[in-house]
Design an enzyme around this catalytic site. Sequence first.
Site, PDB file in Angstrom:
ATOM      1  N   ASP A   1      -4.590  -2.002  -3.952  1.00  0.00           N
ATOM      2  CA  ASP A   1      -3.546  -1.128  -4.481  1.00  0.00           C
ATOM      3  C   ASP A   1      -3.317   0.046  -3.707  1.00  0.00           C
ATOM      4  O   ASP A   1      -4.376   0.329  -2.831  1.00  0.00           O
ATOM      5  CB  ASP A   1      -3.920  -1.029  -5.867  1.00  0.00           C
ATOM      6  CG  ASP A   1      -2.881  -0.098  -6.703  1.00  0.00           C
ATOM      7  OD1 ASP A   1      -1.742  -0.315  -6.182  1.00  0.00           O
ATOM      8  OD2 ASP A   1      -3.218   0.463  -7.779  1.00  0.00           O
ATOM      9  N   GLU A  29      -0.024   2.165   0.440  1.00  0.00           N
ATOM     10  CA  GLU A  29       1.150   2.500   0.993  1.00  0.00           C
ATOM     11  C   GLU A  29       1.057   3.574   2.402  1.00  0.00           C
ATOM     12  O   GLU A  29       2.011   3.466   3.305  1.00  0.00           O
ATOM     13  CB  GLU A  29       1.974   3.372   0.254  1.00  0.00           C
ATOM     14  CG  GLU A  29       2.867   2.595  -0.926  1.00  0.00           C
ATOM     15  CD  GLU A  29       1.967   2.140  -1.902  1.00  0.00           C
ATOM     16  OE1 GLU A  29       2.042   1.008  -2.575  1.00  0.00           O
ATOM     17  OE2 GLU A  29       0.915   2.847  -1.973  1.00  0.00           O
TER      18      GLU A  29
END
Length: 862
Positions: A446, A449
């Site tokens: 997770d 980005e």
Amino acid sequence: PPAPGQALGPAWRFDCYPEKAVVVTRELCQARSCCFIPASGSTRGRSRKNGIPWCFYPPDFPSYSLVSSKETSMGLKGTLVKDVKTYYPGDILTLEMEIRHETDTRLRVRITDPSSSRFEVPLSVPTATKKAENPKYVVELSKQPFGLVVKRKSTGTVLLNTTVAPLFYADQFLQLSTALPSQFIYGLGEHRSTFLHDVQWNTLTMWARDVPPTEQTNLYGVHPFYMAMEDGGDAHGFFLLNSNAMDVALQPGPALTWRSIGGILDFYVFLGSDPGSVVQQYVEVIGQPAMPIYWALGYHLCRWGYKTSNATWEVVKRMRNYGIPQDVQWNDIDYMDQAKDFTFDPTNFNTLPDLVRDLHAHNQTYVMIMDPGISSTQPEGSYWPFDEGLKRGVFIKDAEGKTLIGKVWPGLTAFPDFSDEATHEWWYENLQRFHEKVPFDGLWIDMNEPSNFLDGSTVGCPSNSLENPPYTPGVLGGLLRSKTVCASAQQKLSTHYNLHSLYGLMEAKATSSALKRILAKRPFVISRSTFPSHGSYSGHWLGDNRSHWKDLYTSIAGMLTFNLLGIPLVGADVCGFSEEPQEELCVRWTQLGAFYPFARNHNSLDMNPQDPTAFSPSARTAMKQALLLRYSFFPFLYTLFHHAHVKGHTVARPLMFEFPKDVKTYGIDSQFLWGRSLLVTPVLEPGVDYVDGYFPEGLWYDYYTGDSVSSKGEELRLSAPLDKINLHLRQGSIIPTQEPNVTLWISSGQPLHLVSALSDDGSASGDLFWDDGETIDTYETDRYTYVVFNISQNTMTSSVLHSDQEGSFLSIDSVSFYGVKQKPSAVLVNSQEFPFIYRDNQVLSVASLSLRLTQNFTISWM
């Protein structure tokens, strides 16, 4: 597009002033040598968050000319020259263009700077060595201004026409426009939108970003690939191999503009010609999806905020007590000690190793979250991941070469640089050390980005052209560093400016490879940030959705788009992540989620529980039924994943893939197919006991009853009480199913039941792929069973095309035939008479067969 010399209609005006924050005036526009026509009915300098640009390129805007070209063994090389600089700095005035006829259905074009090397995406793509002999495309070049036109040879349809607007190639601004053959365009992930994109002045920005799915916003993943439909049902694809921040501007011409702020122009055109072939040709370039480990296709349960390992364990036990299927239990960051990777909370999660052992004893598995941010503030010598990472130099550095420090869940953190092989080794060693304490089976990556609670770093970012480029695409926050690390940060391969949107992919590669080494089985990884080729390493969930009916609906478009992008192992958080769950919504979501390729219920911190045991008995029963139904389809779903892995097929499939000549299917994203055979029509709104679904032309059979529906291509209203999801089998299909159970380990040993849906002429076909469910590369090393089933002239035959020991453990117990027009006088199984049941809705059933899967058989009726 308008012919040369024709006035530009509004739909064909290409934006000369795309800067988001600027109010465009005539002076600003003319300074760029562009035309200025204010759109009617608007007073400000633009009507265009979504509207016609006021400032647009004139037909004679200075551009490149093709000054020389020569044929090569693969196609053609040419030189492009421009003598007038544009309004962005760093124009590259001489370019080299190479056109490669790689295969009959794949064309590649590269436009590069011959005088200096520029960043290129480190993706290994196939190298063709021989020019295609019989291409489906024709390439035409316009010399002045330079333009490229690609046509489909068979129909003459123009697939690419870059003459519609000027080509830009400056150091930090690359722009290429093309006309589109229709307004039917798909792909271009990751965005919250309908499956079919809107071409009405719709700009899609790409730059990986941690933000709950929102329309018109750059989200977690970046996929510069689109598929477009043409008149007559042909389809083609286009892939821009570029990882820099970019805008993709759609306009009603229909036309499209790519606007990237770095790298090179390196693009592919795929000729299809049907939608499924386009995706196959695309994944052939980026990499085939991995074959998932069998339990990846079971039901996964997760939440943020179980708060203790015992509370997590209690949910698992409740699921078992109610007999609700569950293969995998997950934990979010609450298992960690102060949110630090590779640790578990010694107080609240002290029984975690015991919980995992208990799961294994019940043939269940365990998955936990890992974030990239590594705590940087622990006392020296107390936290090996950081100390060792520092020693080995695995962290991203700032522009001055110091470890860049940001802030994530554990507080101040450093970020591993996954573009460096040394980091992959360090990551593996950390995971292996942790696995000795908590024997996890898969990983959830997770925040990759990468997400940062600060903009850039604790000390901000320098002021330079990487942080403040001449043009910034329409990214959320307006700055490249918004909620991530500095664009000028340094990684082994290049600057973060170039590598940012590859972060999740590189972490997925490192994680997948580490899991293979630790477990010696197929790796299970689910990632938030993705990039082309991701499906070879990992699946994806659609991020932090909400417990709303709208999110239930949009999840279908997300699932279909990711299947088109070569990441078939995908699903949304069932029942919604944030906001309080509602019982009716959760029942409908569990029914739909049972048909996500990846089915996980996940919930946010401090929300009421939303696992199936948390609801009323009737809701719980409906959810249990839906999950048992999913488990009964496991042999069918597993076979679909085999075809995805070997042939690049989609698993969850848009209707338009199977019916590309039926324009009514082009916008459908409230229904979908599994493979070519099973039509799923979920309820997507509250308070109804019916659902309207579109049935393409042909015969369809109610999966549960075998009742037939003959459609001319029409919408039908179906009964849908709260405990039912409508499923229909398409004529001509045979699907393998199994008696479901509480885990796939148990149900996958059960005998098979074949369900056949006959075409009007009495024919049907289907297949089954089977192996041990977890060994790496079983297909590649011939350790599998593959059986094809066919029906024609009242006879079903099985052909065992390949077999191994695993397959020999399976038997076929029963077969149903939907659409047998009259009652047979006898049924023969391998030439022996056998009892049968024939119902007046034309369903023939034969049971208690005990046929071995790995031996050919015939069943006939007369």
